[in-house]
Design a protein around this motif. Structure first.
Motif, short mmCIF file in Angstrom:
data_model
loop_
_atom_site.label_atom_id
_atom_site.label_comp_id
_atom_site.label_asym_id
_atom_site.label_seq_id
_atom_site.Cartn_x
_atom_site.Cartn_y
_atom_site.Cartn_z
N THR A 65 22.09 58.29 27.66
CA THR A 65 20.96 58.22 26.92
C THR A 65 19.66 58.11 27.05
O THR A 65 19.58 57.77 28.47
CB THR A 65 22.69 57.20 26.16
OG1 THR A 65 22.68 56.35 27.28
CG2 THR A 65 23.24 57.64 25.57
N ARG A 66 18.97 57.08 26.31
CA ARG A 66 17.85 57.41 26.10
C ARG A 66 17.88 56.09 26.76
O ARG A 66 18.75 55.16 26.22
CB ARG A 66 16.78 57.34 25.47
CG ARG A 66 16.84 58.91 24.82
CD ARG A 66 15.98 59.00 23.14
NE ARG A 66 14.29 58.37 23.52
CZ ARG A 66 13.42 59.10 24.40
NH1 ARG A 66 13.37 59.85 25.09
NH2 ARG A 66 12.16 58.46 24.85
N SER B 152 14.85 58.24 36.74
CA SER B 152 14.19 57.77 36.89
C SER B 152 12.92 58.38 37.70
O SER B 152 13.83 59.67 38.78
CB SER B 152 13.16 56.13 36.87
OG SER B 152 14.38 56.27 38.61
N GLU C 294 9.34 55.72 35.55
CA GLU C 294 9.47 55.22 33.97
C GLU C 294 10.88 55.90 34.23
O GLU C 294 11.29 56.71 34.96
CB GLU C 294 8.97 55.84 32.84
CG GLU C 294 9.37 58.17 32.23
CD GLU C 294 8.51 58.57 31.49
OE1 GLU C 294 8.70 58.15 30.37
OE2 GLU C 294 8.44 59.37 31.68
N THR D 50 14.50 58.08 32.56
CA THR D 50 14.63 58.92 32.22
C THR D 50 15.89 59.20 31.12
O THR D 50 16.00 60.05 30.37
CB THR D 50 13.55 60.11 32.64
OG1 THR D 50 15.05 60.43 33.33
CG2 THR D 50 13.19 60.55 32.65
N ALA D 51 17.34 58.46 32.09
CA ALA D 51 18.08 58.58 31.13
C ALA D 51 19.15 57.64 31.57
O ALA D 51 19.06 57.08 33.29
CB ALA D 51 18.37 59.94 31.17
#
Length: 194
Positions: free
Chosen positions: A15-16, A136, A125, A127-128
């Protein structure tokens, strides 16, 4: 992440990432998670003293200045120090998720040399997310936040319970961190790196 190992590719059901509602606001300095941390702690005379700020979404920006104590080849940053800077920046992301997690895998690409005296500008960031796995990515640039990429990394962090640190850390440091009257500092002492 096309050139990374399969372990760093999120599964199809990932998931995000979702920024925790109590995460620091964009632009807010995150501060050291532990005073003696080599990456961000102020109590390490030769540490990186990396400073990370919360970004938008689940991202952070950080920077540190490469000092003579950080060199490998004459006048150039040691690759392990650069990997540490990437790992520290990536680990800071977990504060935005309000998750205790440790580095499970870190793949680093060294693109260009980083001279002593350089300020390395890092961005990372998430990512998932898939269960306890947090995926990340990060880049480090020289000459400014928009400068050329010098290093980059992809990482997999694994969510753990605080027992991971209590069971494996040196008792005197664990006790000191657990006895800290500052609740936020106490929680942050156990947030990143195995």
């Amino acid at each position: 992440m096309s050139g990374t190992s399969p372990a760093l590719h999120p599964p199809a059901d990932a998931t995000r990432p979702v920024r925790h509602p109590d995460a620091p606001a964009p632009g807010e300095l995150l501060g050291a998670h532990y005073g003696r941390c080599f990456g961000c702690g102020g109590e390490q005379p030769h540490g990186l003293h990396l400073e990370a700020r919360a970004g938008e979404g689940v991202s952070v920006a950080a920077e540190f200045t490469v000092r003579p104590a950080h060199q490998g080849a004459p006048g150039l940053a040691h690759g392990g120090v650069l990997a540490t800077a990437l790992d520290e920046t990536l680990g800071s992301l977990n504060w935005l998720l309000r998750t205790i997690a440790v580095t499970g895998r870190l793949e680093t690409d060294f693109v260009r040399p980083v001279p002593v005296g350089t300020v390395l500008h890092l961005e990372a960031e998430v990512t998932a997310v898939a269960g306890r796995k947090i995926y990340s990515t990060a880049t480090g640039r020289i000459g400014g936040p928009e400068g050329p990429v010098a290093v980059r990394a992809d990482a997999l962090f694994i969510e753990v319970k605080v027992d991971h640190f209590i069971d494996n850390g040196r008792p005197e440091e664990i006790r000191a961190a657990m006895d800290d009257p500052d609740q936020v500092r106490r929680a942050r002492a156990f947030e990143v790196n195995p």
